[in-house]
Design a protein around this motif. Structure first.
Motif: not given
Length: 284
Positions: A142-167
């Motif tokens: 599989g593969a993942r692309i994650r966009a993350q935006i820092p909030v304050g000194s610790v927190l992160l918010v964002g989105a993740s897009l991934g694709i997996d090939g399972l067998i």
């Protein structure tokens, strides 16, 4: 008049002057007598020159100490020295403060993580009114692309897009993999640790969103929509303020809730995941 007679005459006059009441204080030095007006006058007449002294016999002789009393000659006038130049202004002292920070741990305004994901162990389970079944899963690619935006000194918010090939584990080599597309929101935390030439940024996050299951030849209309959920922990290793490496590991689950011929059943795909890739930071 002979010189001796002149000398005696002068001495007599001086004695007479003293007898008339001359009273000098302090007493006159040798060669001088006190006059009636209380002034020390030379017994030599005329007075001796600057380099001579008057003896008790009223004679002027060379003064052996005259050289010592001769004032030093005035210095030869020289060309006037130029006025001293204005001093160069000197800035006030400022103590040097060494800042060990390299800036590599700055959070920035946005970062993008791209990883290759490998899945290990885990199982695909089927729950229905007729019973349960479970199949071990093989290695997932599989593969993942994650966009993350820092909030304050610790927190992160964002989105993740991934694709997996399972067998399924042990499936024939020509078996098609089940492709699962995940679109998830992200909430997590991170903290940068500046080590000088590099920086470590440990992080952890959870994702939740939609999972879209695609058969090898299926189009989007024929796909099944389900739930995607994951938990990851890892670390970013920053080499520059904008580029670094990233590694994470955790748990990934996809669930599909299906209905066929009036029978409801649930398919769950659960697996341990390991991700390795790069991270890019903007606005650091």
């Amino acid at each position: 008049m002979k010189p001796a007679a002149a000398t005696l005459l002068i001495l007599g006059l001086c004695s007479q002057a003293v007898a008339q009441g001359g009273n000098c204080y302090p007493e006159c030095r040798p060669g001088y007598v006190c006059s009636p007006s209380n002034e020390c006058v030379s017994i030599c007449n005329p007075p001796c020159g600057d380099a001579e002294v008057c003896t008790a016999e009223a004679r002027c002789i060379a003064d052996s100490n005259a050289a010592q009393r001769t004032p030093a000659p005035a210095p030869t006038p020289t060309e006037a020295s130029p006025p001293p130049a204005d001093p160069v202004p000197v800035a006030p002292y400022q103590p040097v403060v060494l800042d060990p920070s390299s800036g590599l741990a700055e959070r920035g305004s946005f970062r993008l993580r791209a990883t290759f994901d490998l899945g290990f162990a885990g199982a695909a389970s089927l729950d229905s009114d007729f019973g349960d079944a479970e199949v071990d899963l093989g290695t997932t690619l599989g593969a993942r692309i994650r966009a993350q935006i820092p909030v304050g000194s610790v927190l992160l918010v964002g989105a993740s897009l991934g694709i997996d090939g399972l067998i399924a584990d042990g499936a024939p080599s020509d078996t098609d993999r089940l492709k699962v597309l995940g679109v998830e929101g992200l909430l997590g935390a991170s903290y940068g640790i500046d080590l000088g030439s590099i920086a470590l940024e440990p992080f952890g996050f959870a994702t939740i969103g939609l999972a879209v299951g695609l058969a090898d030849d299926a189009v989007l209309e024929d796909s099944e929509v389900g739930l995607a959920f994951g938990v990851r922990a890892g670390v970013n290793l920053w080499f520059t303020p904008t580029i670094g490496a990233t590694v994470d590991m955790g748990y990934q689950m996809h669930a599909f809730f299906l209905s066929d011929s009036g029978v409801d059943f649930t398919v769950k795909l659960q697996q341990f995941r390991f991700g390795l890739g790069g991270v890019f930071r903007f606005g650091a």
